[in-house]
Design a protein around this motif. Sequence first.
Motif, PDB file in Angstrom:
ATOM      1  N   ASN A 189       0.955  -1.289  -0.084  1.00  0.00           N
ATOM      2  CA  ASN A 189       0.009  -0.116   0.114  1.00  0.00           C
ATOM      3  C   ASN A 189       0.744   1.068   0.058  1.00  0.00           C
ATOM      4  OD1 ASN A 189      -1.790   2.061   1.098  1.00  0.00           O
ATOM      5  ND2 ASN A 189      -3.246   0.811   1.061  1.00  0.00           N
ATOM      6  N   LEU A 190       0.659   2.166  -0.733  1.00  0.00           N
ATOM      7  CA  LEU A 190       1.290   3.496  -0.861  1.00  0.00           C
ATOM      8  C   LEU A 190       0.474   4.546  -0.614  1.00  0.00           C
ATOM      9  CD1 LEU A 190       2.971   2.884  -4.506  1.00  0.00           C
ATOM     10  CD2 LEU A 190       3.866   2.081  -2.389  1.00  0.00           C
ATOM     11  N   GLU A 191      -0.601   4.532  -0.040  1.00  0.00           N
ATOM     12  CA  GLU A 191      -1.333   5.778   0.421  1.00  0.00           C
ATOM     13  C   GLU A 191      -0.833   6.636   1.123  1.00  0.00           C
ATOM     14  OE1 GLU A 191      -6.090   4.487   0.232  1.00  0.00           O
ATOM     15  OE2 GLU A 191      -5.056   2.928   1.041  1.00  0.00           O
ATOM     16  N   SER A 192      -0.044   5.998   2.055  1.00  0.00           N
ATOM     17  CA  SER A 192       0.733   7.069   3.052  1.00  0.00           C
ATOM     18  C   SER A 192       1.645   8.250   2.236  1.00  0.00           C
ATOM     19  CB  SER A 192       1.688   6.230   4.081  1.00  0.00           C
ATOM     20  OG  SER A 192       2.788   5.732   3.279  1.00  0.00           O
ATOM     21  N   PHE A 193       1.797   7.711   1.165  1.00  0.00           N
ATOM     22  CA  PHE A 193       2.801   8.916   0.263  1.00  0.00           C
ATOM     23  C   PHE A 193       1.960   9.926  -0.200  1.00  0.00           C
ATOM     24  CE2 PHE A 193       5.305   4.917   0.260  1.00  0.00           C
ATOM     25  CZ  PHE A 193       6.413   5.225   0.626  1.00  0.00           C
ATOM     26  N   LEU A 194       0.709   9.588  -0.690  1.00  0.00           N
ATOM     27  CA  LEU A 194      -0.136  10.639  -1.217  1.00  0.00           C
ATOM     28  C   LEU A 194      -0.236  12.052  -0.862  1.00  0.00           C
ATOM     29  CD1 LEU A 194      -2.863   7.994  -2.510  1.00  0.00           C
ATOM     30  CD2 LEU A 194      -0.558   8.728  -3.651  1.00  0.00           C
ATOM     31  N   PRO A 195      -0.325  11.950   0.433  1.00  0.00           N
ATOM     32  CA  PRO A 195      -0.451  13.482   1.002  1.00  0.00           C
ATOM     33  C   PRO A 195       0.874  14.454   0.611  1.00  0.00           C
ATOM     34  CG  PRO A 195      -1.346  12.080   2.768  1.00  0.00           C
ATOM     35  CD  PRO A 195      -0.558  11.234   1.588  1.00  0.00           C
ATOM     36  N   GLY A 196       1.885  13.766   0.655  1.00  0.00           N
ATOM     37  CA  GLY A 196       3.115  14.285   0.225  1.00  0.00           C
ATOM     38  C   GLY A 196       3.262  14.853  -1.253  1.00  0.00           C
ATOM     39  N   VAL A 197       2.183  14.236  -2.082  1.00  0.00           N
ATOM     40  CA  VAL A 197       2.341  14.822  -3.447  1.00  0.00           C
ATOM     41  C   VAL A 197       1.719  16.351  -3.668  1.00  0.00           C
ATOM     42  CG1 VAL A 197       1.819  14.263  -5.844  1.00  0.00           C
ATOM     43  CG2 VAL A 197       2.406  12.462  -4.164  1.00  0.00           C
ATOM     44  N   GLN A 198       2.424  17.045  -3.943  1.00  0.00           N
ATOM     45  CA  GLN A 198       1.949  18.460  -3.978  1.00  0.00           C
ATOM     46  C   GLN A 198       1.926  19.088  -5.377  1.00  0.00           C
ATOM     47  OE1 GLN A 198       3.739  21.276  -0.924  1.00  0.00           O
ATOM     48  NE2 GLN A 198       3.886  19.504   0.348  1.00  0.00           N
ATOM     49  N   VAL A 199       2.539  18.472  -6.259  1.00  0.00           N
ATOM     50  CA  VAL A 199       2.715  18.853  -7.779  1.00  0.00           C
ATOM     51  C   VAL A 199       1.289  18.602  -8.355  1.00  0.00           C
ATOM     52  CG1 VAL A 199       4.953  18.765  -7.712  1.00  0.00           C
ATOM     53  CG2 VAL A 199       3.709  16.850  -8.584  1.00  0.00           C
ATOM     54  N   PRO A 200       0.822  19.200  -9.632  1.00  0.00           N
ATOM     55  CA  PRO A 200      -0.159  18.857 -10.350  1.00  0.00           C
ATOM     56  C   PRO A 200      -0.056  17.329 -10.839  1.00  0.00           C
ATOM     57  CG  PRO A 200       0.760  21.116 -10.900  1.00  0.00           C
ATOM     58  CD  PRO A 200       1.454  20.342 -10.038  1.00  0.00           C
ATOM     59  N   VAL A 201      -1.241  16.917 -10.976  1.00  0.00           N
ATOM     60  CA  VAL A 201      -1.272  15.341 -11.475  1.00  0.00           C
ATOM     61  C   VAL A 201      -2.421  15.144 -12.301  1.00  0.00           C
ATOM     62  CG1 VAL A 201      -1.490  12.640 -10.655  1.00  0.00           C
ATOM     63  CG2 VAL A 201      -0.451  14.435  -9.133  1.00  0.00           C
ATOM     64  N   LEU A 202      -2.037  14.462 -13.547  1.00  0.00           N
ATOM     65  CA  LEU A 202      -2.830  13.985 -14.386  1.00  0.00           C
ATOM     66  C   LEU A 202      -2.946  12.578 -14.340  1.00  0.00           C
ATOM     67  CD1 LEU A 202      -4.765  14.331 -17.061  1.00  0.00           C
ATOM     68  CD2 LEU A 202      -2.667  14.303 -18.574  1.00  0.00           C
ATOM     69  N   LEU A 203      -4.166  11.984 -14.058  1.00  0.00           N
ATOM     70  CA  LEU A 203      -4.484  10.387 -13.940  1.00  0.00           C
ATOM     71  C   LEU A 203      -5.306  10.109 -15.208  1.00  0.00           C
ATOM     72  CD1 LEU A 203      -5.783  10.681 -10.416  1.00  0.00           C
ATOM     73  CD2 LEU A 203      -3.574   9.818 -11.198  1.00  0.00           C
ATOM     74  N   ILE A 204      -4.727   9.041 -15.721  1.00  0.00           N
ATOM     75  CA  ILE A 204      -5.348   8.397 -17.087  1.00  0.00           C
ATOM     76  C   ILE A 204      -5.398   6.937 -16.869  1.00  0.00           C
ATOM     77  CG2 ILE A 204      -4.954   8.051 -19.299  1.00  0.00           C
ATOM     78  CD1 ILE A 204      -2.997  10.350 -19.349  1.00  0.00           C
ATOM     79  N   GLN A 205      -6.816   6.535 -16.665  1.00  0.00           N
ATOM     80  CA  GLN A 205      -7.202   5.331 -16.368  1.00  0.00           C
ATOM     81  C   GLN A 205      -8.102   4.670 -17.275  1.00  0.00           C
ATOM     82  OE1 GLN A 205      -6.146   3.401 -13.684  1.00  0.00           O
ATOM     83  NE2 GLN A 205      -7.585   1.577 -13.918  1.00  0.00           N
TER      84      GLN A 205
END
Length: 278
Positions: A189-205
Amino acid sequence: MKRHGIQIIADGKRLEACWLGPGPGQAPTLVFLHEGLGCVGLWKDFPERLVAATGCGALVYSRAGYGGSDPVDLPRPLTYMHHEAQVVLPQVLDAAGIQRAIMVGHSDGGSIALIHAGSVDDPRVAALVLMAPHVFNEDVCVAAIEQARHAYEQGDLRTGLAKYHGDNVDVAFRGWNDAWLDPAFLDWNLESFLPGVQVPVLLIQGVQDQYGTAAQIEAIERQVSGPVQTLWPEPCGHAAYRDQPQAVISATTQFLENRMKSRPPTTNASALTSRGGV
């Protein structure tokens, strides 16, 4: 557009790498982070097309154990993506002289980009473009990876992959497949890293992605600190850059134009949704 081979040494390994388009002092750099079975060659012409559309330069490299890079010892540790994100990737950026990076990650590569952006203090990273990233394991993912093992052992998957990975083919496949099918990886699980992501994100699914559900994207949207846009191409499986390349290129170009101009995006709401201004 010609690819120029460059020498990258990171974490003591020689990595297959090439450069496209403007140099790091002339434009931002798209840093391509491949999937768990990917390499430089398996991106096909997608890097060239994205460079032409965006005007950015690009660094395309194969992680150790893939393509023409040095091999690695097996089994891979279950924290192999953490190591790639926190130890190897900073050295890759240093070696290539990257000044401003847009991480373009697919699957494992997208997860590596999230770990890096969420845990490494790296002001070079300006934005993330993530195709089918995973932040936790799912039953559908395990089932698809089990099917890949069967295709590798009983079908022609090994032959197809060997065209790109050469002598690394077994290292590439087993390093990825064995890790994801390890019972201990069910709790990955990587969810603990997500709050530290402060740059813009484009998600493609891809709507028909067999390796992950919308829950992956929803978790990222909910927990990262920076603005998010999401593209749901269809019909599209796990590799949007292969199934719907023009949709990915158009969305990425628009995303980066809005990001560089620091103005709210104008998007087709039926395909691309946003949270926050990019």
